[in-house]
Design an enzyme around this catalytic site. Structure first.
Site, short mmCIF file in Angstrom:
data_model
loop_
_atom_site.label_atom_id
_atom_site.label_comp_id
_atom_site.label_asym_id
_atom_site.label_seq_id
_atom_site.Cartn_x
_atom_site.Cartn_y
_atom_site.Cartn_z
CG ASP A 29 -0.07 -1.39 -0.98
OD1 ASP A 29 -0.25 -1.95 -2.00
OD2 ASP A 29 0.65 -1.99 0.26
CG ASN A 85 0.69 -7.64 -9.33
OD1 ASN A 85 1.54 -7.17 -10.12
ND2 ASN A 85 0.91 -6.85 -7.90
CD GLN A 92 -5.64 -10.64 -8.52
OE1 GLN A 92 -5.50 -11.28 -9.59
NE2 GLN A 92 -6.77 -9.82 -8.03
CB SER A 93 -1.45 -10.97 -2.08
OG SER A 93 -1.60 -9.77 -2.56
CB VAL A 94 -6.17 -8.47 -2.48
CG1 VAL A 94 -7.64 -8.24 -2.03
CG2 VAL A 94 -5.05 -8.17 -1.29
CG HIS A 98 -5.32 -4.81 -6.40
ND1 HIS A 98 -6.00 -5.64 -6.11
CD2 HIS A 98 -4.03 -4.77 -6.04
CE1 HIS A 98 -5.06 -6.74 -5.84
NE2 HIS A 98 -3.93 -6.07 -5.84
CG HIS A 100 -0.23 -2.21 -7.23
ND1 HIS A 100 0.22 -2.63 -5.69
CD2 HIS A 100 -0.78 -3.21 -7.45
CE1 HIS A 100 -0.04 -3.55 -5.37
NE2 HIS A 100 -0.66 -4.31 -6.34
P1 DGP Z 1 -1.42 -7.44 -4.88
O1 DGP Z 1 -0.28 -8.37 -4.54
O2 DGP Z 1 -1.17 -7.03 -6.34
O3 DGP Z 1 -2.79 -8.38 -4.80
O4 DGP Z 1 -1.47 -6.10 -4.06
C1 DGP Z 1 -2.21 -6.44 -2.85
C2 DGP Z 1 -1.83 -5.22 -1.91
O5 DGP Z 1 -2.68 -4.70 -0.79
C3 DGP Z 1 -0.39 -5.29 -1.47
O6 DGP Z 1 0.62 -4.22 -2.09
C4 DGP Z 1 -0.68 -5.15 -0.02
C5 DGP Z 1 -1.89 -4.25 -0.05
N1 DGP Z 1 -2.70 -4.73 1.34
C6 DGP Z 1 -2.87 -5.85 1.76
N2 DGP Z 1 -3.58 -5.77 2.81
C7 DGP Z 1 -3.89 -4.40 3.18
C8 DGP Z 1 -4.63 -3.69 3.79
O7 DGP Z 1 -5.12 -4.12 5.03
N3 DGP Z 1 -4.77 -2.31 4.04
C9 DGP Z 1 -4.03 -1.59 2.84
N4 DGP Z 1 -4.23 -0.40 2.76
N5 DGP Z 1 -3.45 -2.29 2.06
C10 DGP Z 1 -3.21 -3.80 2.13
#
Ligand code: DGP
Length: 112
Positions: A29, A85, A92-94, A98, A100
């Site tokens: 992350d 999430n 959830q942001s992406v 996924h 964690h």
């Molecule tokens: P969530 O909030 O559960 O959707 O987690 C998304 C995670 O993705 C957050 O902990 C940060 C991570 N993340 C966002 N952008 C990038 C990226 O460009 N590279 C990596 N390795 N992680 C990222």
């Protein structure tokens, strides 16, 4: 539209990849919340756990068993936490499913 994680799978965006096979990928992350913080994602584009279907049963099992193996190879013998999430209230942001994998310190409960 391609999510950020699709771009990581396609090597359009660099990531610290710790594991990959034909079904999934694991990478560190970018904003680690613990000494070990890895994201484990399916290569199949499933937006969230809420979008998983019965046909994804084997894939979901594969992801969890991959996490289990990674916890061993990453040295998380004292325990770890697995988080998915989901949606707005889940934080959830992406929008690419996924998990964690967090470890390397004692993790508090309940989460915020
Ligand atoms: P969530 O909030 O559960 O959707 O987690 C998304 C995670 O993705 C957050 O902990 C940060 C991570 N993340 C966002 N952008 C990038 C990226 O460009 N590279 C990596 N390795 N992680 C990222």
């Amino acid at each position: 539209m391609s999510t950020l994680f699709r771009k990581i799978i396609d090597r359009e965006i660099p990531a610290d990849i710790v594991f990959e096979d034909e079904l999934c990928m694991a990478f560190r992350d970018i904003h680690p919340q613990a000494p070990t913080h890895v994201l484990v994602i399916p290569k199949k584009e499933i937006p969230s756990l809420a979008d998983a279907r019965a046909e994804d049963q084997a894939l979901l099992g594969h992801l969890l068993l991959t996490i289990r193996s990674l916890a061993v190879t990453l040295g998380l013998a004292d325990g770890y936490r697995v988080v998915a999430n989901c949606g707005a209230h889940g934080g959830q942001s992406v929008d690419h499913l996924h998990f964690h994998l967090l470890g390397g310190r004692h993790l508090g409960w309940p989460p915020g």
